[in-house]
Write an enzyme that holds these catalytic residues in place. Structure first.
Site, PDB file in Angstrom:
ATOM      1  N   GLN A 133      47.500  38.097  46.439  1.00  0.00           N
ATOM      2  CA  GLN A 133      48.218  38.225  45.161  1.00  0.00           C
ATOM      3  C   GLN A 133      48.817  39.623  45.007  1.00  0.00           C
ATOM      4  O   GLN A 133      49.848  39.794  44.364  1.00  0.00           O
ATOM      5  CB  GLN A 133      47.268  37.943  43.978  1.00  0.00           C
ATOM      6  CG  GLN A 133      46.817  36.499  43.860  1.00  0.00           C
ATOM      7  CD  GLN A 133      45.508  36.241  44.576  1.00  0.00           C
ATOM      8  OE1 GLN A 133      45.221  36.861  45.589  1.00  0.00           O
ATOM      9  NE2 GLN A 133      44.729  35.311  44.079  1.00  0.00           N
ATOM     10  N   ASP A 163      38.879  38.569  34.555  1.00  0.00           N
ATOM     11  CA  ASP A 163      38.829  37.118  34.325  1.00  0.00           C
ATOM     12  C   ASP A 163      37.779  36.745  33.295  1.00  0.00           C
ATOM     13  O   ASP A 163      37.865  35.693  32.660  1.00  0.00           O
ATOM     14  CB  ASP A 163      38.546  36.389  35.635  1.00  0.00           C
ATOM     15  CG  ASP A 163      39.759  36.465  36.534  1.00  0.00           C
ATOM     16  OD1 ASP A 163      39.873  37.464  37.273  1.00  0.00           O
ATOM     17  OD2 ASP A 163      40.621  35.577  36.440  1.00  0.00           O
TER      18      ASP A 163
HETATM   19  O1  MRU Z   1      42.494  33.844  41.516  1.00  0.00           O
HETATM   20  P1  MRU Z   1      43.483  34.472  40.577  1.00  0.00           P
HETATM   21  O2  MRU Z   1      44.746  34.895  41.251  1.00  0.00           O
HETATM   22  O3  MRU Z   1      43.718  33.629  39.355  1.00  0.00           O
HETATM   23  O4  MRU Z   1      42.744  35.794  40.094  1.00  0.00           O
HETATM   24  C1  MRU Z   1      43.382  36.601  39.159  1.00  0.00           C
HETATM   25  C2  MRU Z   1      42.688  37.875  38.904  1.00  0.00           C
HETATM   26  O5  MRU Z   1      41.615  38.132  39.391  1.00  0.00           O
HETATM   27  C3  MRU Z   1      43.340  38.801  37.927  1.00  0.00           C
HETATM   28  O6  MRU Z   1      43.050  40.137  38.240  1.00  0.00           O
HETATM   29  C4  MRU Z   1      42.804  38.496  36.519  1.00  0.00           C
HETATM   30  O7  MRU Z   1      42.984  37.152  36.196  1.00  0.00           O
HETATM   31  C5  MRU Z   1      43.440  39.340  35.477  1.00  0.00           C
HETATM   32  S1  MRU Z   1      45.086  38.803  35.167  1.00  0.00           S
HETATM   33  C6  MRU Z   1      45.775  39.700  33.917  1.00  0.00           C
END
Ligand code: MRU
Length: 339
Positions: A194, A235
């Site tokens: 990501q 999260d």
């Molecule tokens: O697995 P993902 O891509 O959904 O994980 C996202 C994250 O860990 C982000 O850092 C988190 O959701 C914060 S988003 C503002």
């Protein structure tokens, strides 16, 4: 366009499909509950605040699709859909929060059409509020950054993880908007990249200087004095820990060792006020995410794999939590966050 939105003409959820970025910018429409759930599980839409909006819009979609003719029958259909949506990804609390907030709003409805109207308008409120909330997070967080700072970030906590603007990257955007020159150092964020795919793409679109490193270079650049601050998203924030993308904990330990401030930027909707580290389910993802990288095999096909999507960073490793209500410092009394 926003990362996730509602199309009034087709009564469907519109999403920028993040699995194709940065190679292709593709917009998809989810007009069934199963297509939305697939989009969430596959990370076509991802990031805690964006998942909150997806949860709200998912309930609205299920209300539109239901053929129920009575309020009780419609609420039953919505509850079944809610369970299905919540089960797609367990760690980001915003997903369940978005679902529950929209369902709670139905208590004001008097008839079937009223329920449909209310769920849609509440889901749209969640999306609109997310943008305003992130701007406030940005405003508070920008004060922590100095002109010329290099900010390390992890995963993607930008506009693609939210409805717009972003949390951690929203802080950077707000500082830049206030006239500060900020450099970002983006960690790749294996296994799903990501950071390299989405964070760098997003920042380059806004002409914010960004340098990509592999996750394993983080200690080296901190030791070399190349990082002034670290800002990540979250999260789920419990009384004792911040859950974020796997690898966040390691960065926090390195930051402590090198005396670098480690900030978390997140809306109040990411707080789990009743939760503690050992009550949270950490999502375990498909083993092939480690055996393959974007279709290319990178490990023996039958190697044993452990693939948790998130980790917990203890509060003692965190310098401040930036929310729409201000910046919170240790000892992080969660009730202060609400005032
Ligand atoms: O697995 P993902 O891509 O959904 O994980 C996202 C994250 O860990 C982000 O850092 C988190 O959701 C914060 S988003 C503002």
């Amino acid at each position: 366009m926003r990362t996730i939105d509602w199309n009034d003409e087709s009564n469907s959820i519109v999403i920028i499909d993040q699995t194709f970025l940065p190679v292709e910018y593709k917009v998809i429409e989810c007009n069934t509950l199963s297509s939305l759930c697939e989009a969430i599980r596959s990370l076509r839409v991802r990031g805690a605040p964006a998942l909150g909006a997806a949860g709200g819009f998912g309930v609205a979609l299920s209300a539109m699709l239901s053929s129920a003719g009575t309020m009780d029958a419609l609420i039953r259909d919505i509850d079944i859909a809610a369970k299905t949506i919540k089960a797609t990804r367990p760690t980001a609390v915003n997903l369940a929060w978005g679902v529950d907030r929209v369902i709670d709003a139905t208590s004001d409805a008097y008839d079937v059409q009223g329920i449909r109207d209310i769920v849609l308008s509440e889901a749209k409120n969640i999306a609109d509020e997310d943008v305003a909330t992130n701007k406030m997070i940005g405003k508070h967080g920008a004060k922590l950054l100095k002109d010329g700072d290099t900010v390390m970030t992890y995963c993607n906590a930008g506009r693609m993880a939210c409805v717009d603007w972003g949390t951690a990257l929203g802080v950077v955007r707000s500082a830049v908007e206030a006239g500060k020159m900020i450099n970002v150092m983006a960690c790749e964020t294996r296994p799903l990249n990501q950071g390299s795919r989405i964070t760098t793409w997003e920042l380059m679109q806004d002409n914010i200087p960004v340098t990509l490193i592999t996750d394993s270079m983080a200690g080296h650049v901190m030791r070399k004095g190349m990082v002034d601050k670290i800002i990540v998203g979250a999260d789920r924030i419990t009384g004792d820990a911040v859950f974020n993308k796997i690898g966040t904990y390691s960065l926090s330990v390195l930051a402590k060792e090198h005396g670098i401030p480690f900030y978390v930027a997140a809306p109040v909707s990411t707080f789990d006020f009743e939760g503690w580290e050992d009550t949270v389910t950490i999502e375990l993802r498909d083993e092939d995410e480690l055996r393959f990288c974007r279709g290319a095999q990178t490990a023996p096909a039958d190697v044993k794999v452990y693939n948790p999507a998130f980790d917990a960073t203890p509060m003692e490793n965190i310098s401040g939590i930036i929310t729409e209500n201000g910046v919170f410092h240790p000892p992080f009394l969660l009730e202060e966050v609400l005032s």
